[in-house]
Design a protein around this motif. Structure first.
Motif, PDB file in Angstrom:
ATOM      1  N   LEU A  41       0.856  -1.190   0.000  1.00  0.00           N
ATOM      2  CA  LEU A  41       0.000   0.000   0.000  1.00  0.00           C
ATOM      3  C   LEU A  41       0.890   1.238   0.000  1.00  0.00           C
ATOM      4  O   LEU A  41       1.721   1.414   0.888  1.00  0.00           O
ATOM      5  CB  LEU A  41      -0.892   0.032   1.242  1.00  0.00           C
ATOM      6  CG  LEU A  41      -1.939  -1.071   1.357  1.00  0.00           C
ATOM      7  CD1 LEU A  41      -2.692  -0.938   2.670  1.00  0.00           C
ATOM      8  CD2 LEU A  41      -2.907  -1.006   0.197  1.00  0.00           C
ATOM      9  N   TRP A  42       0.707   2.086  -0.998  1.00  0.00           N
ATOM     10  CA  TRP A  42       1.455   3.335  -1.093  1.00  0.00           C
ATOM     11  C   TRP A  42       0.792   4.360  -0.204  1.00  0.00           C
ATOM     12  O   TRP A  42      -0.405   4.601  -0.295  1.00  0.00           O
ATOM     13  CB  TRP A  42       1.492   3.815  -2.538  1.00  0.00           C
ATOM     14  CG  TRP A  42       2.146   2.811  -3.433  1.00  0.00           C
ATOM     15  CD1 TRP A  42       1.527   1.826  -4.138  1.00  0.00           C
ATOM     16  CD2 TRP A  42       3.533   2.649  -3.661  1.00  0.00           C
ATOM     17  NE1 TRP A  42       2.449   1.067  -4.806  1.00  0.00           N
ATOM     18  CE2 TRP A  42       3.702   1.558  -4.535  1.00  0.00           C
ATOM     19  CE3 TRP A  42       4.665   3.325  -3.216  1.00  0.00           C
ATOM     20  CZ2 TRP A  42       4.949   1.123  -4.971  1.00  0.00           C
ATOM     21  CZ3 TRP A  42       5.903   2.887  -3.665  1.00  0.00           C
ATOM     22  CH2 TRP A  42       6.033   1.815  -4.523  1.00  0.00           C
ATOM     23  N   LYS A  43       1.572   5.009   0.653  1.00  0.00           N
ATOM     24  CA  LYS A  43       1.035   5.972   1.606  1.00  0.00           C
ATOM     25  C   LYS A  43       1.549   7.385   1.364  1.00  0.00           C
ATOM     26  O   LYS A  43       1.593   8.195   2.266  1.00  0.00           O
ATOM     27  CB  LYS A  43       1.379   5.541   3.038  1.00  0.00           C
ATOM     28  CG  LYS A  43       0.723   4.249   3.455  1.00  0.00           C
ATOM     29  CD  LYS A  43      -0.768   4.418   3.571  1.00  0.00           C
ATOM     30  CE  LYS A  43      -1.392   3.156   4.123  1.00  0.00           C
ATOM     31  NZ  LYS A  43      -2.794   3.322   4.452  1.00  0.00           N
ATOM     32  N   GLY A  44       1.950   7.666   0.136  1.00  0.00           N
ATOM     33  CA  GLY A  44       2.371   9.022  -0.197  1.00  0.00           C
ATOM     34  C   GLY A  44       3.854   9.233  -0.011  1.00  0.00           C
ATOM     35  O   GLY A  44       4.626   8.305   0.150  1.00  0.00           O
ATOM     36  N   GLY A  45       4.241  10.484  -0.046  1.00  0.00           N
ATOM     37  CA  GLY A  45       5.649  10.813   0.092  1.00  0.00           C
ATOM     38  C   GLY A  45       5.839  12.309   0.156  1.00  0.00           C
ATOM     39  O   GLY A  45       4.879  13.078   0.219  1.00  0.00           O
ATOM     40  N   THR A  46       7.088  12.711   0.125  1.00  0.00           N
ATOM     41  CA  THR A  46       7.413  14.128   0.180  1.00  0.00           C
ATOM     42  C   THR A  46       8.559  14.415  -0.778  1.00  0.00           C
ATOM     43  O   THR A  46       9.248  13.512  -1.243  1.00  0.00           O
ATOM     44  CB  THR A  46       7.851  14.560   1.594  1.00  0.00           C
ATOM     45  OG1 THR A  46       9.007  13.815   1.970  1.00  0.00           O
ATOM     46  CG2 THR A  46       6.756  14.362   2.601  1.00  0.00           C
ATOM     47  N   THR A  55      15.397  15.904  -3.345  1.00  0.00           N
ATOM     48  CA  THR A  55      15.213  14.490  -3.038  1.00  0.00           C
ATOM     49  C   THR A  55      13.737  14.209  -2.816  1.00  0.00           C
ATOM     50  O   THR A  55      12.992  15.052  -2.331  1.00  0.00           O
ATOM     51  CB  THR A  55      15.999  14.069  -1.783  1.00  0.00           C
ATOM     52  OG1 THR A  55      15.549  14.850  -0.679  1.00  0.00           O
ATOM     53  CG2 THR A  55      17.483  14.243  -1.967  1.00  0.00           C
ATOM     54  N   GLY A  56      13.339  13.004  -3.158  1.00  0.00           N
ATOM     55  CA  GLY A  56      11.968  12.564  -2.932  1.00  0.00           C
ATOM     56  C   GLY A  56      11.973  11.372  -2.005  1.00  0.00           C
ATOM     57  O   GLY A  56      12.905  10.573  -1.978  1.00  0.00           O
ATOM     58  N   MET A  57      10.928  11.247  -1.205  1.00  0.00           N
ATOM     59  CA  MET A  57      10.791  10.144  -0.280  1.00  0.00           C
ATOM     60  C   MET A  57       9.413   9.524  -0.463  1.00  0.00           C
ATOM     61  O   MET A  57       8.410  10.238  -0.472  1.00  0.00           O
ATOM     62  CB  MET A  57      10.969  10.627   1.157  1.00  0.00           C
ATOM     63  CG  MET A  57      11.013   9.527   2.201  1.00  0.00           C
ATOM     64  SD  MET A  57       9.418   9.018   2.858  1.00  0.00           S
ATOM     65  CE  MET A  57       8.802  10.500   3.558  1.00  0.00           C
ATOM     66  N   SER A  58       9.366   8.217  -0.648  1.00  0.00           N
ATOM     67  CA  SER A  58       8.102   7.492  -0.762  1.00  0.00           C
ATOM     68  C   SER A  58       7.904   6.649   0.483  1.00  0.00           C
ATOM     69  O   SER A  58       8.831   5.987   0.935  1.00  0.00           O
ATOM     70  CB  SER A  58       8.116   6.568  -1.982  1.00  0.00           C
ATOM     71  OG  SER A  58       8.345   7.288  -3.151  1.00  0.00           O
ATOM     72  N   ARG A  59       6.693   6.649   1.030  1.00  0.00           N
ATOM     73  CA  ARG A  59       6.374   5.820   2.190  1.00  0.00           C
ATOM     74  C   ARG A  59       5.436   4.707   1.722  1.00  0.00           C
ATOM     75  O   ARG A  59       4.421   4.965   1.076  1.00  0.00           O
ATOM     76  CB  ARG A  59       5.725   6.630   3.286  1.00  0.00           C
ATOM     77  CG  ARG A  59       5.351   5.764   4.493  1.00  0.00           C
ATOM     78  CD  ARG A  59       4.992   6.558   5.714  1.00  0.00           C
ATOM     79  NE  ARG A  59       6.232   7.098   6.270  1.00  0.00           N
ATOM     80  CZ  ARG A  59       6.418   8.380   6.577  1.00  0.00           C
ATOM     81  NH1 ARG A  59       5.471   9.247   6.363  1.00  0.00           N
ATOM     82  NH2 ARG A  59       7.554   8.793   7.088  1.00  0.00           N
ATOM     83  N   VAL A  60       5.805   3.473   2.059  1.00  0.00           N
ATOM     84  CA  VAL A  60       5.053   2.301   1.629  1.00  0.00           C
ATOM     85  C   VAL A  60       4.823   1.389   2.829  1.00  0.00           C
ATOM     86  O   VAL A  60       5.721   1.219   3.660  1.00  0.00           O
ATOM     87  CB  VAL A  60       5.816   1.526   0.520  1.00  0.00           C
ATOM     88  CG1 VAL A  60       5.013   0.345   0.038  1.00  0.00           C
ATOM     89  CG2 VAL A  60       6.160   2.445  -0.635  1.00  0.00           C
ATOM     90  N   LEU A 100       2.385  -9.096   9.674  1.00  0.00           N
ATOM     91  CA  LEU A 100       3.295  -8.036  10.069  1.00  0.00           C
ATOM     92  C   LEU A 100       3.109  -6.873   9.116  1.00  0.00           C
ATOM     93  O   LEU A 100       3.009  -7.063   7.904  1.00  0.00           O
ATOM     94  CB  LEU A 100       4.752  -8.498  10.011  1.00  0.00           C
ATOM     95  CG  LEU A 100       5.204  -9.510  11.037  1.00  0.00           C
ATOM     96  CD1 LEU A 100       6.652  -9.898  10.768  1.00  0.00           C
ATOM     97  CD2 LEU A 100       5.066  -8.971  12.444  1.00  0.00           C
ATOM     98  N   GLU A 101       3.051  -5.669   9.671  1.00  0.00           N
ATOM     99  CA  GLU A 101       3.017  -4.459   8.869  1.00  0.00           C
ATOM    100  C   GLU A 101       4.411  -3.840   8.930  1.00  0.00           C
ATOM    101  O   GLU A 101       4.918  -3.527   9.997  1.00  0.00           O
ATOM    102  CB  GLU A 101       1.991  -3.475   9.432  1.00  0.00           C
ATOM    103  CG  GLU A 101       1.995  -2.145   8.714  1.00  0.00           C
ATOM    104  CD  GLU A 101       1.116  -1.125   9.410  1.00  0.00           C
ATOM    105  OE1 GLU A 101       0.451  -0.364   8.692  1.00  0.00           O
ATOM    106  OE2 GLU A 101       1.083  -1.083  10.656  1.00  0.00           O
ATOM    107  N   LEU A 102       5.039  -3.713   7.774  1.00  0.00           N
ATOM    108  CA  LEU A 102       6.369  -3.119   7.682  1.00  0.00           C
ATOM    109  C   LEU A 102       6.227  -1.759   7.031  1.00  0.00           C
ATOM    110  O   LEU A 102       5.895  -1.666   5.854  1.00  0.00           O
ATOM    111  CB  LEU A 102       7.304  -4.007   6.859  1.00  0.00           C
ATOM    112  CG  LEU A 102       7.388  -5.475   7.273  1.00  0.00           C
ATOM    113  CD1 LEU A 102       8.247  -6.252   6.295  1.00  0.00           C
ATOM    114  CD2 LEU A 102       7.908  -5.604   8.694  1.00  0.00           C
ATOM    115  N   ILE A 103       6.438  -0.709   7.785  1.00  0.00           N
ATOM    116  CA  ILE A 103       6.356   0.650   7.261  1.00  0.00           C
ATOM    117  C   ILE A 103       7.776   1.026   6.824  1.00  0.00           C
ATOM    118  O   ILE A 103       8.705   1.019   7.634  1.00  0.00           O
ATOM    119  CB  ILE A 103       5.813   1.631   8.304  1.00  0.00           C
ATOM    120  CG1 ILE A 103       4.418   1.198   8.731  1.00  0.00           C
ATOM    121  CG2 ILE A 103       5.800   3.057   7.746  1.00  0.00           C
ATOM    122  CD1 ILE A 103       3.847   1.991   9.890  1.00  0.00           C
TER     123      ILE A 103
END
Length: 108
Positions: A41-46, A55-60, A100-103
């Protein structure tokens, strides 16, 4: 979450160190720990400016079955779709027998 939702293949790598051929300086590398089916699940980024570089950061969020993963730590990295994601949080979902949820985050 249902087992059928685990439809993406991920690889988990743990860091290893070894001495060079002279037995002195430690060399860092990644060794394959395991591969698992996951729900991604993609949770956005900055996007930001670090040291005069954009630089870009993606949170998954990766969800995997909770099966004998005793060597899974925050130093473990996830490789998915030819990108490396570094784990920030490990959560148990639905108890010990659940998932398990791995952020994780990826910086480009």
């Amino acid at each position: 979450m249902l087992i059928g939702e685990l439809d993406r293949r991920i690889a988990l790598y743990n860091p290893t160190t070894a001495a060079n051929s002279y037995g002195e300086k430690a060399i860092s590398a990644w060794s394959l720990y395991t591969t698992r089916w996951a729900n991604v699940l993609w949770k956005g980024g900055t996007e930001g400016d670090e040291n005069d570089k954009i630089t870009g950061m993606s949170r998954v969020h990766f969800y995997i079955r909770n099966q004998s993963l005793s060597s899974l730590t925050l130093q473990t990295k996830i490789t998915y779709d030819s990108k490396d994601y570094f784990i920030k949080v490990i959560n148990e979902v639905d108890g010990r027998q659940g998932f398990l949820e791995l952020i994780a985050e990826n910086k480009d």
